[in-house]
Every structure is written in C-alpha cells, then in structure tokens.
Design an enzyme around this catalytic site. Structure first.
Site, PDB file in Angstrom:
ATOM      1  N   GLU A 106     -13.879  28.206  27.253  1.00  0.00           N
ATOM      2  CA  GLU A 106     -15.021  29.088  26.986  1.00  0.00           C
ATOM      3  C   GLU A 106     -16.237  28.317  26.458  1.00  0.00           C
ATOM      4  O   GLU A 106     -17.370  28.766  26.584  1.00  0.00           O
ATOM      5  CB  GLU A 106     -14.619  30.200  26.011  1.00  0.00           C
ATOM      6  N   LEU A 163      -0.842  17.891  25.636  1.00  0.00           N
ATOM      7  CA  LEU A 163      -1.170  18.507  24.345  1.00  0.00           C
ATOM      8  C   LEU A 163      -1.770  17.506  23.366  1.00  0.00           C
ATOM      9  O   LEU A 163      -2.368  16.517  23.763  1.00  0.00           O
ATOM     10  CB  LEU A 163       0.091  19.174  23.786  1.00  0.00           C
ATOM     11  N   CYS A 167      -7.527  13.844  22.935  1.00  0.00           N
ATOM     12  CA  CYS A 167      -6.127  14.063  22.578  1.00  0.00           C
ATOM     13  C   CYS A 167      -5.460  12.742  22.252  1.00  0.00           C
ATOM     14  O   CYS A 167      -4.543  12.688  21.449  1.00  0.00           O
ATOM     15  CB  CYS A 167      -5.407  14.772  23.709  1.00  0.00           C
ATOM     16  N   PRO A 225      -6.964  33.998  24.938  1.00  0.00           N
ATOM     17  CA  PRO A 225      -6.013  35.108  24.751  1.00  0.00           C
ATOM     18  C   PRO A 225      -6.154  36.212  25.806  1.00  0.00           C
ATOM     19  O   PRO A 225      -5.258  37.032  25.949  1.00  0.00           O
ATOM     20  CB  PRO A 225      -6.374  35.649  23.359  1.00  0.00           C
ATOM     21  N   LYS A 238      -8.827  28.216  34.983  1.00  0.00           N
ATOM     22  CA  LYS A 238      -9.496  28.869  33.843  1.00  0.00           C
ATOM     23  C   LYS A 238     -10.121  27.755  33.008  1.00  0.00           C
ATOM     24  O   LYS A 238      -9.431  26.939  32.412  1.00  0.00           O
ATOM     25  CB  LYS A 238      -8.464  29.647  33.020  1.00  0.00           C
ATOM     26  N   LYS A 284     -14.082  22.763  10.932  1.00  0.00           N
ATOM     27  CA  LYS A 284     -12.704  22.306  10.778  1.00  0.00           C
ATOM     28  C   LYS A 284     -12.675  20.820  10.412  1.00  0.00           C
ATOM     29  O   LYS A 284     -11.920  20.394   9.532  1.00  0.00           O
ATOM     30  CB  LYS A 284     -11.962  22.558  12.099  1.00  0.00           C
ATOM     31  N   GLY A 327      -4.482  21.238  26.340  1.00  0.00           N
ATOM     32  CA  GLY A 327      -5.095  21.828  25.156  1.00  0.00           C
ATOM     33  C   GLY A 327      -4.258  21.508  23.937  1.00  0.00           C
ATOM     34  O   GLY A 327      -3.527  20.513  23.916  1.00  0.00           O
ATOM     35  N   PHE A 339      -9.533  15.757  15.547  1.00  0.00           N
ATOM     36  CA  PHE A 339     -10.380  15.955  16.729  1.00  0.00           C
ATOM     37  C   PHE A 339     -11.854  15.787  16.387  1.00  0.00           C
ATOM     38  O   PHE A 339     -12.708  16.570  16.832  1.00  0.00           O
ATOM     39  CB  PHE A 339     -10.114  17.329  17.352  1.00  0.00           C
TER      40      PHE A 339
HETATM   41  P1  ADP Z   1      -8.962  24.369  21.227  1.00  0.00           P
HETATM   42  O1  ADP Z   1      -8.378  25.006  20.003  1.00  0.00           O
HETATM   43  O2  ADP Z   1      -9.306  22.966  21.027  1.00  0.00           O
HETATM   44  O3  ADP Z   1     -10.053  25.165  21.873  1.00  0.00           O
HETATM   45  P2  ADP Z   1      -6.948  25.408  22.967  1.00  0.00           P
HETATM   46  O4  ADP Z   1      -5.620  24.836  23.232  1.00  0.00           O
HETATM   47  O5  ADP Z   1      -6.991  26.688  22.220  1.00  0.00           O
HETATM   48  O6  ADP Z   1      -7.765  24.285  22.250  1.00  0.00           O
HETATM   49  O7  ADP Z   1      -7.773  25.596  24.307  1.00  0.00           O
HETATM   50  C1  ADP Z   1      -7.472  24.963  25.527  1.00  0.00           C
HETATM   51  C2  ADP Z   1      -7.549  25.974  26.644  1.00  0.00           C
HETATM   52  O8  ADP Z   1      -6.545  26.958  26.418  1.00  0.00           O
HETATM   53  C3  ADP Z   1      -8.871  26.724  26.734  1.00  0.00           C
HETATM   54  O9  ADP Z   1      -9.180  26.930  28.102  1.00  0.00           O
HETATM   55  C4  ADP Z   1      -8.553  28.031  26.050  1.00  0.00           C
HETATM   56  O10 ADP Z   1      -9.367  29.102  26.460  1.00  0.00           O
HETATM   57  C5  ADP Z   1      -7.120  28.257  26.474  1.00  0.00           C
HETATM   58  N1  ADP Z   1      -6.356  29.165  25.605  1.00  0.00           N
HETATM   59  C6  ADP Z   1      -6.522  29.404  24.285  1.00  0.00           C
HETATM   60  N2  ADP Z   1      -5.647  30.328  23.855  1.00  0.00           N
HETATM   61  C7  ADP Z   1      -4.904  30.715  24.916  1.00  0.00           C
HETATM   62  C8  ADP Z   1      -3.840  31.655  25.123  1.00  0.00           C
HETATM   63  N3  ADP Z   1      -3.365  32.415  24.141  1.00  0.00           N
HETATM   64  N4  ADP Z   1      -3.324  31.755  26.372  1.00  0.00           N
HETATM   65  C9  ADP Z   1      -3.773  30.990  27.384  1.00  0.00           C
HETATM   66  N5  ADP Z   1      -4.775  30.110  27.254  1.00  0.00           N
HETATM   67  C10 ADP Z   1      -5.348  29.953  26.048  1.00  0.00           C
END
Ligand code: ADP
Length: 500
Positions: A195, A269, A302, A226, A192, A352, A245, A401
């Site tokens: 986005e 992370l 990171c 999500p 995945k 941000k 992430g 970031f």
């Molecule tokens: P950022 O806030 O910098 O975008 P994220 O940790 O939210 O960092 O994003 C890293 C990845 O995790 C992206 O591919 C994002 O789509 C995914 N992601 C975000 N929220 C969720 C979630 N609730 N469950 C699974 N994957 C998620």
C-alpha cells in the site's frame, strides 16, 4: 552539517507524471469495485502524490477470475515457450526505454535515491526479465528408470494462477523476482503490491501488455494487507502463493493458505543478519562494507547486516571509524545526486525506528552517532550507530528496518558462530577476513540462506536467495525459483513389446 541541510531544502520536483492509479485487471485499468481510493505519500514531505484505487476482496475475485480464464483457456500457457521468451525480452527492452520515468516514479513513491533506482534497480529489473526469458524455453521434464517394464516420463507443467504479495522496500525488484519466473513457466499472476508503493508496478504492467502479454495473464491489485492481501491468500482459485514481507505477516498468509485450499506457499521474511569482522581485517575496508551492509536502502532490507560483530582486537578502532563514516553519510532529497540516504518509507516505520533507538539507549548501549530525526519534515532519520550492544538487547534481536547500526564485540570463532545462530532468523551473513580457513568454517557453520564473504548484498539473477528458520520458506531467483511455479507430473505407461 551539509548532509542534514539537504533534507530541509525545497523538495526537487520529480521529473515524471503519475499515469496509472487504477487496478490492472484483465488487461484494463479499472476502478475498485467499491470506488474507494487511498493516498500514496511522498516520504520526503508526507504530501499525497496521488490517490490510488483501493482493491478489496471483490477486486481480488475479479482479478483471479481473469487470471483463471487466461490460464485455463487463454493462449499464454499454450503458446510456444519461445513466444513467451520473446514477450519477456520485449518487456525488458521497454523497461530500458522508459528507465528514467520508471526510476523517478520509484524514487518518488519510496524515497530510494535516484542513483539507486536509475543506476541499479531499474537496470536489474530488465536483467532479471532477460534471465527468466532465457529459462522459458529451457524448462523440460525427465525420463526416469523404473523397476518394471514401464516408460516413466516426468512432466513439468505450470502450476496455474499464482498469487503474489510484495513489500514496499524494493517494489520493482520484488515485482521482477516474482513475476519473472511465474511468467517464464507459463503461469497467470495476481500481484498485490504494498500500500505504500503502488505506482511502479502499475506502470510496468502497462509495458508488459505493450510487450504482447495476453490479457488477464498479469493482474495488479493495489490495496491493503488485511483486505486485498488476505483475500488473495485465502482464495480458492489461486494455485500458489508467494509472499515477501515481515515474519508476522508471513505466518498469517501461510495460515490463510492452509485453511483455504492448501496452496503451496513460498515466504521471504525478516532477518537479523550478522556481519562478522575478524581480527585480521583491514579495518577501513571492513567499516565501509559493514556500513553499506546496514545503511543500504535506508536500512530497509530484509538482509541488512544488522548485527555488526567485531573482534575485540579491532573493536575500538572499528567503532571510531564506523562513527566517522556514519556522520559523513549524506542524507537528503533522494532526487539529488550525491545523496546516500533518503527518507524512510512512512510515518509508521519512522516512529518505530525512533522507538528502537530509544530502546537501545534505555537498555544501556552506547549511542555514538545519530539517534534522532534529520530535518524537520518527511521521514528522514540520522544515520545512527550503537556500540557496546549486547545479545539480549531488543536492538540486537529484533528487525529495526532502519538506519541503525548495532556493533557487538566477540573473541572467538566458536563464540561468534554460536551467537550469530542464536536467532530465530537465518536470512544472510557477511564475513570479513583474509583467512580462508575462518571464511570456510563460518560459511558452513552459519545457519543462513546467503553468506557473503568479503562482500555484501551481491545480488544476481542466477543466485538463489531465501531464508533458513523463520526467515522464510523456499528460494527465489536462479533456477531454484522455477520450482515454485511448476507442477511435477509422472506419466507411466507399460512397455509391452519386449523386443527392445
Ligand atoms: P510491513 O509491516 O513492513 O509493511 P508486511 O509484511 O505487513 O510488512 O507487508 C508486506 C506485504 O504484505 C504488503 O503487501 C502488505 O499489504 C501485505 N500484508 C499485510 N498484512 C497482510 C495480511 N493480513 N494478509 C495478507 N497480506 C498482508
């Protein structure tokens, strides 16, 4: 200045077309089951580059089913390891053949400079793939001694279907770090992408197929966290989850994995990494290295050296020179040569970061450079430097970031160790000194997964990377990454004949 002007010029037309915008499932490019699409945006202008199929749980189901078939019945885990090795080597060759196109796509979608994507990241993706190709036929088990008359074999088998979720700051490199070891070990993958940056992974997925990867072994689903990300994390048909992430999202996916089928999870992370400049430092060199440690990739790393600790004896000189260096940093269109800093990834991150800058000012830090947007459109931010930063300020504790350097003052080694370690994060640290004793002491005392002595951000396929504390679980790259994608099976049999 010239640097700021570059950000306001007409954007350069990217020398590439967007070929793939659908989901890549079972060897085909397909629409999302819902028919939905979402825009991916050019961070230079905030204009839409393309609309991309938006995967959701139904698409994750399809992708996992394809991966399951490929793993349970397909040729990939059953072919010789040498054949898998050769697919990955051919893939690396294809990446090099299409390097310009891939780099341009990555720069367009992410705002990274073309010098960085073409000069370093795309070649590194090929390098990583060759590294993992080299492992494919060198994975083997053990025979271990037992107390009784037993022959004990330990087999290392692929774990099955790996779910992988990657971020937007290094879309292709994260693809390589995750897909490389998973495939080398004989697994199937559902990836995945983030986005914000779906394009490059779709392109290279088509190259992996051209290299001979059987259908269903790699599936790429674009979509949101999500929805698609959560569906992958909680899927009962996924045997292992790897995530890179933010720490907050890492906790969510770990919980989803635990609540569903207890799939093992590796997490890479956030961080708030110290970069420590000792009293004996050559200040010019230290300033340059600390600058790169923070500002590299628009500060979107990171492991960014985001707490610059400088010994009091060189502090004032360091701050003056860090300010001068930041003011010289060339911000502009990432397609233009000579540009050091492109736009931030999107409007959300842009806002941000500017909120953090305001919080630095409000909490009493001294703003010595930058502090505002750069240009009038897109997501460019001025290289920003704060001096007199204190440990309890938000800008010294939370991951910004972005291109915001925070310079803190210290007096003793014991103190800087204590303050460096007083963070929930433990990803990386930099130490700048000519004193071997101080370097050794710090390298051992810092609770982090990577210590760079007199260097920073040195990545290599063979060097393990990962975090202590809330910076992560497990290690990627190097031989360590293979453990994430292998099961361990003990096979025990009696030795009947005592004649041996
Ligand atoms: P950022 O806030 O910098 O975008 P994220 O940790 O939210 O960092 O994003 C890293 C990845 O995790 C992206 O591919 C994002 O789509 C995914 N992601 C975000 N929220 C969720 C979630 N609730 N469950 C699974 N994957 C998620």
């Amino acid at each position: 200045s010239a640097a700021v002007a570059a950000a306001t010029e007409e954007p350069i037309q990217p020398p590439v077309d967007v070929k793939y915008t659908q989901l890549f499932i079972n060897g085909d490019f397909v629409d999302a089951a819902s028919g939905k699409t979402f825009p991916t945006v050019d961070p230079r202008t905030s204009e839409v580059i393309a609309r991309v199929a938006e995967g959701d749980s139904e698409d994750i189901d399809r992708a996992v089913a394809a991966a399951r078939r490929a793993f349970d019945e397909g040729p990939w885990p059953r072919m010789t390891a040498y054949e898998r090795c050769r697919v990955l080597l051919r893939f690396a060759d294809l990446i090099e053949q299409h390097a310009e196109e891939i780099a341009a796509l990555e720069t367009w979608d992410s705002g990274k400079t073309l010098e960085q994507t073409a000069g370093s990241e795309v070649p590194m993706v090929a390098r990583y793939m060759r590294y993992y190709a080299g492992w494919a036929d060198k994975i083997h088990g053990l025979v271990v001694p037992a107390d009784g008359p037993h022959h004990v074999q330990v087999l290392h088998e692929p774990i099955g279907v790996a779910g992988q979720i990657i971020p937007w700051n290094f879309p292709l490199l994260m693809f390589a770090w995750k897909v490389g070891p998973a495939l080398a070990c004989g697994n199937a993958v559902v990836l995945k992408t983030a986005e914000q940056t779906p394009l490059s992974a779709l392109f290279v997925a088509s190259l992996l197929q051209e290299a001979g990867l059987p259908e269903g072994v790699l599936n790429v689903v674009s979509g949101f966290g999500p929805t698609a990300g959560a569906a992958l994390s909680s899927h009962m048909g996924v045997d292992k989850l790897a995530f890179t992430g933010s720490t907050g999202t890492g906790k969510i996916v770990l919980e989803l994995a635990a609540r569903s089928n207890l799939k093992p999870v590796t997490l890479e992370l956030g961080g708030k990494s110290p970069f420590i400049v000792m009293d004996d430092a050559d200040v010019d060199q230290a300033v340059e290295l600390a600058h790169r440690a923070l500002f590299f990739n628009q500060g979107q790393c990171c492991c960014a050296g985001s707490r610059t600790f400088v010994h009091e004896s060189v502090y004032d000189e360091f701050v003056e020179k860090a300010k001068a260096r930041a003011l010289k940093r060339v911000v502009g269109d990432p397609f233009r040569s000579g540009v050091e800093q492109g736009p931030q990834i999107d409007g959300e991150q842009f806002k941000k970061i500017l909120r953090y800058v305001q919080s630095g000012v409000d909490s009493g830090a001294t703003l010595v450079a930058g502090g505002d947007r750069s240009g009038s459109r897109g997501f460019y931010i001025q290289p920003t430097v704060f001096a007199d930063v204190e440990d309890e300020m938000k800008i010294a504790q939370e991951e910004i970031f972005g291109p915001v350097q925070s310079i803190l003052r210290f007096s003793t080694v014991e103190e800087v160790v204590r303050r460096s370690n007083a963070s929930p994060y433990g990803l990386a640290a930099g130490v700048f000194t000519r004193r071997l004793d101080a370097a050794n002491t710090l390298a051992r005392a810092l609770k982090v997964g990577s210590v760079w002595l007199n260097c920073y951000d040195v990545f290599d396929a063979a060097i393990p990377f990962g975090g202590y504390k809330m910076s992560g679980v497990g290690r990627e790259k190097g031989a360590y990454s293979l453990r994430n994608y292998l099961q361990t099976k003990a096979v025990v049999s009696p030795i009947k004949d005592a004649a041996w």
